[in-house]
Design an enzyme around this catalytic site. Structure first.
Site, PDB file in Angstrom:
ATOM      1  N   HIS A  52       0.823  -1.212   0.000  1.00 25.91           N
ATOM      2  CA  HIS A  52       0.000   0.000   0.000  1.00 25.91           C
ATOM      3  C   HIS A  52       0.858   1.264   0.000  1.00 25.91           C
ATOM      4  O   HIS A  52       1.952   1.288   0.554  1.00 25.91           O
ATOM      5  CB  HIS A  52      -0.915   0.004   1.227  1.00 25.91           C
ATOM      6  CG  HIS A  52      -1.982  -1.038   1.163  1.00 25.91           C
ATOM      7  ND1 HIS A  52      -3.162  -0.851   0.479  1.00 25.91           N
ATOM      8  CD2 HIS A  52      -2.033  -2.292   1.673  1.00 25.91           C
ATOM      9  CE1 HIS A  52      -3.894  -1.951   0.590  1.00 25.91           C
ATOM     10  NE2 HIS A  52      -3.235  -2.841   1.301  1.00 25.91           N
ATOM     11  N   CYS A 440       1.530 -31.699 -11.452  1.00 28.87           N
ATOM     12  CA  CYS A 440       2.824 -31.735 -10.774  1.00 28.87           C
ATOM     13  C   CYS A 440       2.744 -32.268  -9.350  1.00 28.87           C
ATOM     14  O   CYS A 440       3.763 -32.660  -8.796  1.00 28.87           O
ATOM     15  CB  CYS A 440       3.508 -30.376 -10.813  1.00 28.87           C
ATOM     16  SG  CYS A 440       2.715 -29.119  -9.794  1.00 28.87           S
TER      17      CYS A 440
END
Lengths: 478, 414
Positions: A52, A440
């Site tokens: 931010h 995977c």
């Protein structure tokens, strides 16, 4: 022989990890005590992943100061520690004249907080930057210093730096008691008793409970859930900045943003929950959907690849709760902008320790770099050279994110070795993509089992108890 | 420079390479990311493959083995453990394998990457995120390739063929399969699989139901299943709870086309595959596509047939055969969801053109109408059609000369 640690950090989320790294700059003995089987297991792994700018918090608050300071430090640290970070800037949208007033107020607040280079944009200027925003937008606050980061890798990198500089990390150790003795604090964790001169309480949603073990009750943590969508990379360029809506009492509202991995993140809503519940309800999803299309009407939720929810450690205090009480330092109520503020918080904790009598002598051989090789980010020539040097980099395990066996093995041999499938995912992005580990997962399981010399049945997806397979069918033959 | 690079050594790639060899090409390389040829067939240890192609019921590995044996008699090169990282529009292929990172230049390319499974995220099932929620294909791999049991009490969401096959497979290995749950009012799997995989084992099939909640903090503890209305929305009050440690998802397949998109090839939003011409050529001349990377097939036999066409066409291309562009486009008519091919070349050399398509709902006695620029050129009667079964019609090329739009439509007849 019992060791007396100079500092015991409880909790290894982004705050604990940043503090651990900060303290490891000095000649101190530090222990980090984490109840889960890996670092970054709470709010750190389930948030908006935003750095931010710092215009939200009221001037003079710790939140405001540490946000702006953290924003600067994050940029620097991510470069040094090879953590994905992009300084893409943010746009706060106003949909009404009333919200345009809020934008003006936040602009002024930002100036007081020291946020650099902000501008208020008209609808046309905003639309020029972000062609996909709603035509209902009246104005926007542009904050170019905002950015996006990989929060869990940031925490891992910070904690790894601490460990490389001698900090001890205890995983799977839940603190159950803290007593103040004549020679410091006696901390009971995972069946052991540790001694430390300073205790830093960075226990996230459990920080209130931890505080009460050592000190009179002072605040309550009020866990607050936020749910998110993560959309496929095909949608990753729908917006180029972090797109906020005007904040309300409930929080900063629903944002739409690219992620450092190239996906699109959308969320969160805000809902008080009893404990650290991270279930995503159908109502959470519909709330987020409805809010997001106000900003970006063309969001295609059919491209979703994952929903998740995180729990923010909100508190009964308006500001962050950071303060020292005779060597017990609270770092509590670290909700947004906690990820951004973390490096600032860490600096501030060091100051508090010094003020409370700690002697902070710089460590002479402080290791302050971390390399992370990402095969997919290399040029063709670099890839060829790398595979020649280590053939494991030539074997692609995660097809969606192009992660090689070399990267996975490298992670497993790192200072804080992952022992779970999700631990590998957090370190090298295998399983983070569109098939969500469908291809995977079995391969990563096999590699973990081989490298850690444990049977595949014992490998967990995530927290202890999240086993993946039950029995090896061959074991039935005998 | 190779004559032909085939991306993927599954059923599509094997058939394409074999056909290209049969058509006279000699310098062919198959690039396969796994450690052996055969693709997904290797984990499909059940039988039922090859009834059309070989007039025999083979298992998946046996079916793949037939093609691997045929290739063994040729000099087609196979590179295993080799992942294609990028394909450029000028047919350069970057590959990674433990043997090195390389660039291959090819005169022609066949894209045969297959497909992947849709995940929990794609359908956004609410609830917690424990382990034990996995795609049916991943569970199949654990069981059949690794010998690892993914759980002991399972619910299956989706009645596609992989889900049905896994219901039986889990049962045979000693797990209890509590239910198979299907969102639609009909199964998308083959009828023979519903009988042989569910009915024979007394596994209940809940049609027009879906999973509305997933419970369990760490490992899956249970799921909630609810009936859905005609808009596929859960109906409150119809919830059934199942205590289970495994939820297998068989909720659809998506063609894998990251490489295709990366090369800038035109894509079809309906199939999620490349737009192809009648000879399986893509928008880049000399690049062909086939199998589940183009559109998801029901039977491997049809994959082989389609891929042989692509392989033959690649050989013709290398031999100097070129095509005019500007031919007809095939369009969805009423109740048709896609067609393959999507385009025809300006001058079609074959006498007949086969078209695959799917319909959007269950049809009893029905008629398929093919129109060319608005005029009916052919019609076909069917006794039964459903979205789960791919339809096929053969068009006479001589009726298509100079046509710009071909529309395929389906309607029920009394």
């Amino acid at each position: 022989m019992e060791i007396m640690f100079d500092a015991a950090i409880i909790g290894c989320g982004i705050s604990g990890a940043a503090i651990a790294r900060e303290l490891s700059k000095y000649d101190l003995t530090t222990v980090i005590i984490e109840k889960e089987n890996d670092v970054a297991m709470g709010a750190t792994r389930a948030n908006s992943a935003i750095v931010h700018a710092g215009y939200d918090a009221p001037p003079g608050t710790l939140m405001a100061k540490l946000n702006v300071r953290g924003n600067e430090l994050t940029k620097e640290l991510c470069a040094r520690l090879s953590v994905p970070y992009k300084n893409i800037g943010s746009l706060l949208l106003a949909f009404s004249d009333e919200e345009a007033v809020t934008v003006q107020k936040l602009y002024e607040r930002g100036l007081k907080n020291g946020v650099p280079d902000m501008r208020i944009l008209t609808f046309e200027e905003t639309k020029a930057l972000e062609p996909n925003i709603s035509d209902e937008v009246k104005a926007a606050l542009y904050a170019p210093s905002a950015g996006i980061v990989n929060p869990w890798e940031f925490a891992v990198a910070l904690a790894e730096t601490a460990v490389q500089n001698g900090a001890k990390l205890m995983l799977g150790s839940e603190v159950t008691a803290i007593e103040r003795g004549a020679d410091g604090f006696h901390i009971t964790a995972g069946g052991e008793t540790l001694k430390a001169k300073y205790v830093i309480n960075a226990a996230g949603v459990n920080a209130g409970k931890l505080h009460d073990m050592a000190l009179p009750h002072a605040f309550d943590i009020t866990p607050n859930k936020g749910a998110y969508f993560v959309l496929d990379k095909s949608e990753g360029e729908l917006v180029k900045h972090v797109i906020f809506q005007c904040p309300s009492k409930a929080g900063k509202g629903v944002l739409v943003s690219p992620t450092v991995h190239g996906n699109l993140i959308i969320g969160p809503n805000a809902l008080d929950v009893k404990s650290d519940e991270t279930e995503v309800l159908e109502s959470d999803l519909s709330d987020v959907r409805k809010a997001a299309v106000r900003s970006i009407p063309s969001v295609d939720f059919r491209q979703n690849i994952r929903c998740f929810a995180g729990v923010r450690p909100n508190s009964t205090v308006e500001d962050f709760i950071i303060g020292a009480h005779d060597g017990f330092i609270d770092v509590a109520g670290i909700r947004s902008p906690g990820l951004t503020a973390a490096p600032g918080i860490a600096e501030y904790v060091a100051v508090l320790m010094r003020e409370n009598g700690a002697k902070l002598t710089p460590r002479s051989n402080f290791i302050d770099r971390r390399e992370h090789v990402r095969f997919k980010d290399l040029t063709h020539e670099q890839r060829a050279a790398l595979v020649k040097e280590n053939p494991l980099y030539g074997r692609v395990i995660c097809r969606c994110e192009t992660v090689t066996e070399g990267e996975i093995v490298n992670a497993i041999r790192s200072p804080i070795p992952p022992r779970t499938i999700d631990g590998v995912k957090r370190r090298c992005e295998a399983g983070l993509g569109r098939c969500q580990g469908g291809f995977c997962g079995p391969r990563v399981l096999e590699i973990l089992s081989r490298e850690l010399h444990v049977p595949r049945e014992s490998i967990q997806q995530d927290k202890n108890g999240s086993y993946i397979v039950t029995i090896h069918l061959n074991s039935l033959k005998s | 420079m190779v004559d032909l690079a085939v991306i993927g050594g599954g059923p599509a790639g094997l058939a394409a390479a074999h056909a290209a060899y049969q058509s006279g090409l000699r310098d062919i390389v198959i690039l396969e990311r796994d450690r052996e040829l055969g693709g997904i067939l290797n984990q499909c240890i059940h039988n039922g493959f090859g009834l059309h192609r070989f007039k025999q019921e083979l298992t998946g590995p046996e079916y793949a083995g037939r093609y691997i044996n045929m290739l063994n008699d040729t000099n087609v090169e196979t590179r295993l453990d080799t992942m294609v990282i990028e394909i450029t529009p000028d047919k350069r292929i970057y590959t990674a394998s433990p043997n090195g990172y390389e660039m291959i230049e090819a005169k022609s390319i066949v894209l045969a990457m297959g497909c992947r499974e849709r995940t929990r995220g794609a359908i956004a099932i609410p609830g917690s995120r424990p382990s034990g929620v996995l795609t049916a294909g991943a569970a199949q791999r654990y069981l059949n390739m690794e010998g690892l049991m993914p759980g002991s009490r399972a619910v299956i969401l989706g009645s596609g063929d992989i889900g049905l096959i896994m219901a039986r497979r889990m049962t045979l290995e000693g797990a209890e399969v509590l239910a198979c749950v299907e969102l639609m009012p009909y199964s998308s799997g083959l009828n023979r699989n519903i009988v042989q995989c569910l009915e024979d084992y007394n596994i209940p099939l809940y049609l027009s139901h879906t999973v509305t909640d997933i419970r369990g903090g760490r490992r899956l503890e249970g799921v909630t299943v609810a009936k859905v209305d005609e808009n596929r929305r859960p109906i409150p009050g119809t919830e059934i709870n199942f205590d289970c440690d495994t939820l297998l998802l068989s909720v659809g397949l998506i063609p894998e086309n990251e490489l295709t998109r990366g090369a800038g090839i035109d894509m079809d939003l309906r199939t999620s595959g490349a737009v192809v011409f009648e000879n399986m050529e893509t928008s880049i001349p000399g690049v062909f596509a086939c199998g589940n990377a183009v559109h998801v097939h029901d039977l491997v036999d049809f994959v082989s047939e389609e891929s042989a066409k692509a392989g033959g066409a690649a050989a013709a291309y290398v031999g100097g055969c070129t095509h005019e562009s500007g031919g007809a486009r095939l369009k969805n008519g009423a109740n048709v969801t896609y067609t393959v091919p999507q385009r025809l070349h300006g001058h079609v050399t074959n006498k007949e053109i086969g078209v695959f398509f799917r319909v959007n709902r269950v049809f009893k006695k029905s008629k398929i109408t093919v129109t060319a620029d608005g005029a009916e050129i052919a019609s076909f009667n069917r006794r039964y059609m459903m979205p789960g079964e791919m339809q096929h019609v053969t068009l006479k090329a001589d009726k298509l000369a100079g046509v710009s739009d071909i529309t395929i439509a389906a309607e029920e007849i009394a």
